[in-house]
Scaffold this motif. Structure first.
Motif, short mmCIF file in Angstrom:
data_model
loop_
_atom_site.label_atom_id
_atom_site.label_comp_id
_atom_site.label_asym_id
_atom_site.label_seq_id
_atom_site.Cartn_x
_atom_site.Cartn_y
_atom_site.Cartn_z
N GLU A 116 0.86 -1.19 0.00
CA GLU A 116 0.00 0.00 0.00
C GLU A 116 0.88 1.23 0.00
O GLU A 116 1.92 1.27 0.66
N ASN A 117 0.47 2.22 -0.76
CA ASN A 117 1.22 3.47 -0.84
C ASN A 117 0.40 4.56 -0.19
O ASN A 117 -0.76 4.76 -0.53
N GLU A 118 1.01 5.25 0.78
CA GLU A 118 0.30 6.34 1.46
C GLU A 118 0.89 7.66 0.99
O GLU A 118 2.09 7.89 1.12
N TRP A 119 0.06 8.51 0.42
CA TRP A 119 0.54 9.80 -0.09
C TRP A 119 -0.51 10.86 0.16
O TRP A 119 -1.67 10.70 -0.22
N ASN A 120 -0.14 11.92 0.88
CA ASN A 120 -1.05 13.01 1.22
C ASN A 120 -2.34 12.50 1.88
O ASN A 120 -3.45 12.93 1.53
N GLY A 121 -2.20 11.52 2.76
CA GLY A 121 -3.36 10.98 3.48
C GLY A 121 -4.18 10.00 2.68
O GLY A 121 -5.14 9.41 3.20
N GLN A 122 -3.83 9.77 1.40
CA GLN A 122 -4.56 8.81 0.56
C GLN A 122 -3.80 7.49 0.51
O GLN A 122 -2.59 7.49 0.31
N VAL A 123 -4.51 6.38 0.70
CA VAL A 123 -3.86 5.06 0.65
C VAL A 123 -4.31 4.36 -0.63
O VAL A 123 -5.51 4.28 -0.91
#
Length: 562
Positions: free
Chosen positions: A545-552
């Motif tokens: 899973e990639n978490e970026w700017n609060g989006q997963v």
């Protein structure tokens, strides 16, 4: 890398389990590969229960160990908790000390000095116990081969209880109790406990005598889970239960020492991988750079401000360790190049200035680079000391046995060992080791192997599949993260190298009939040409899973590309 696809389970078995568990065929396939073939097994796998832990009294000598400790408490004896300087040893000492000091005042800890005393029970440690009036030593993660040291202690009126998980020799020490599931006469059902795990079984037995339940012991499981991860024991059976609940403790209510480390690294939720690569190296760094007692002090501290100071100290040890590790690795790689030894079957390097505390890590780094049996030597007193590391499938301990006449002493196991020899023996040993390995190793083993659970289509990858696979955790030996193969995929055209010097590869993949999905390939930046221009290629990957700017979002973690 060599790609090896694991045998497929029988189609009829996949269909049966899929129907019984109401899961899709891919999940049933993965479960069958892990030996789970019915509802009961699946329930134990996905919902481990502390009540499924074995009765500690099934372990040989457990009754005698409990009796001797109870006697020591009743008679107000001084008890010394003794353990190895690595993560398994220091967590085990912290566990035993914390438990005993709750019901007995006269308890102290002892960790041998890595450089002065070396591994295991030392005569110096026994002398310390004698000089300070200790009549009982509880040895953790060591001691099962300490025949002479235990006899020496006995001559001074000191009893030993040994909690070990290493394979015993032909004889056992004359201790009051020897707890080791690998004893041939021990019928304990689970053989793969780490040293801290054996220590936990002892406190479980002591707690049982005090009418405490397993729930009363849950706070100790953060230590046990850390030892299980760091010692790379199988995460199956009892270890899976202990690691599962231990991770819950680490993430919800860790001991003060762990909280001080976690607050420093500022990570929200820790997995077993985080424990192995973030927590464990810090605990280990104390024994490598300074002294293992620093780790015990941190893990037993109950005041947060003091623990914070200890954690800062240990962070500095870890920074120093990383610097040494990097510097020595670069020097060792240069030595291999300068001596034009890239084409050998082995790597054997030596520098008398190298720090003894990191040569094992350096040996692992060299093995990653050249993928062959490796030894890193440094000066230790008037002798040379080395750490050995091997490649999957090759027994380095056996290879060292073939060189025994030019070694002073050695010990270890299939994939990691340590040895000492005289300086004048070095060149002879180096040539002999190369000869023994070149004559006995299967050349296939010199190419890293990647084991693949199943070939799948990208369209099969869904958030639901990810949720189920997340429940396969904690991962480790015996239950590795599922690895998949997908053939004929393409990049959408925006693949690029990222990180320092484009070392890593970032891309977005599609396959006929699938939606685009993001992928990251660490250390695969050199494959950029392979994936450019909408070429078709095959990938081996795990789900991440990639978490970026609060989006997963779901992403593929690439292991290799062809």
């Amino acid at each position: 890398m060599r790609w090896t696809i694991k045998p497929k389970p029988e189609r009829s078995e996949v269909d049966r389990l899929s129907k019984e568990l109401k899961v899709d065929g891919l999940v049933a396939h993965l479960l069958l590969q892990r030996g789970i073939n019915n509802y009961g097994d699946a329930k134990k796998f996905f919902r481990p229960e502390l009540s499924d832990l074995h009765d500690p009294f099934l372990m040989k000598d457990m009754g005698a160990a409990v009796e001797r400790i109870e006697k020591a408490i009743t008679n107000n004896e001084n008890i010394l908790v003794y353990g190895d300087y690595d993560v398994d040893g220091t967590t085990a000492v912290a566990l035993m000390y914390t438990f005993l000091s709750n019901c007995h005042e006269n308890v102290a800890t002892y960790i041998p000095d890595r450089y002065v005393e070396g591994y295991g029970v030392s005569f110096q440690g026994v002398d310390f116990a004698d000089d300070n009036g200790f009549s009982l030593i509880i040895a953790l993660d060591c001691g099962v081969k300490a025949i002479e040291q235990v006899n020496y202690a006995k001559s001074k009126g000191i009893d030993f209880i040994i909690c070990d998980h290493h394979r015993p020799g032909d004889r056992l020490p004359q201790a009051a109790a020897v707890l080791d599931p690998k004893r041939e006469d021990c019928e304990y059902p689970y053989k793969e406990l780490c040293g801290c795990g054996v220590g936990f079984k002892l406190i479980q037995a002591l707690a049982h005598k005090k009418a405490k339940t397993i729930d009363d012991l849950t706070p100790y499981l953060d230590l046990v889970a850390t030892a299980i991860g760091a010692d790379i024991v199988p995460i199956t059976g009892e270890n899976r239960i202990l690691a599962f609940y231990g991770l819950q403790v680490i993430n919800s209510n860790p001991r003060i020492g762990f909280r001080a480390i976690i607050d420093q690294i500022k990570k929200r939720t820790l997995t077993i991988t985080d424990v192995v690569f973030i927590i464990a190296p810090r605990i280990n760094a104390a024994g490598r750079i300074k002294h293992g007692q620093h780790a015990v002090n941190l893990l037993t501290e109950t005041d947060y401000d003091q623990a914070k100071k200890f954690a800062e100290e240990i962070e500095q040890f870890n920074t120093d360790r990383r610097g040494l590790d990097q510097e020595i690795t670069e020097e060792a790689l240069q030595q291999i190049k300068d001596n034009k030894e890239e084409k050998r079957f082995t790597s054997v390097v030596y520098n008398e200035q190298w720090h003894k505390g990191v040569i094992g890590i350096v040996a692992s780094r060299l093995t990653e680079t050249y993928y062959r049996p490796t030894l890193v030597f440094t000066k230790s007193g008037d002798k040379l000391a080395a750490s050995a590391r091997s490649v999957k499938g090759f027994d380095v301990y056996e290879a060292l046995e073939g060189c025994a006449d030019c070694i002073e002493q050695f010990g270890g196991h299939k994939y990691a060992a340590g040895l000492t020899l005289l300086e004048e023996q070095f060149e002879t040993f180096k040539q002999r080791f190369e000869k023994v390995v070149s004559e006995t190793i299967d050349p296939l083993l010199l190419t890293p192997e990647i084991n693949i659970d199943a070939q799948i289509e990208l369209r099969q990858i869904t958030p639901k599949l990810m949720r189920i696979i997340r429940q396969f955790a904690p991962f480790g030996p015996g239950n590795m993260t599922p690895v998949f193969l997908a053939r004929g995929v393409q990049d959408t055209g925006y693949a690029k190298g990222v990180g320092e010097d484009g070392k890593h590869l970032k891309l977005t993949l599609t396959q006929k009939g699938s939606k685009p999905i993001g992928a990251i390939g660490f250390n695969l930046g050199d494959k950029l040409e392979v994936v450019k221009n909408k070429n078709s290629f095959d990938i081996v990957f795990s789900l991440d899973e990639n978490e970026w700017n609060g989006q997963v979002s779901l992403q593929l973690k690439l292991r290799d590309i062809r």
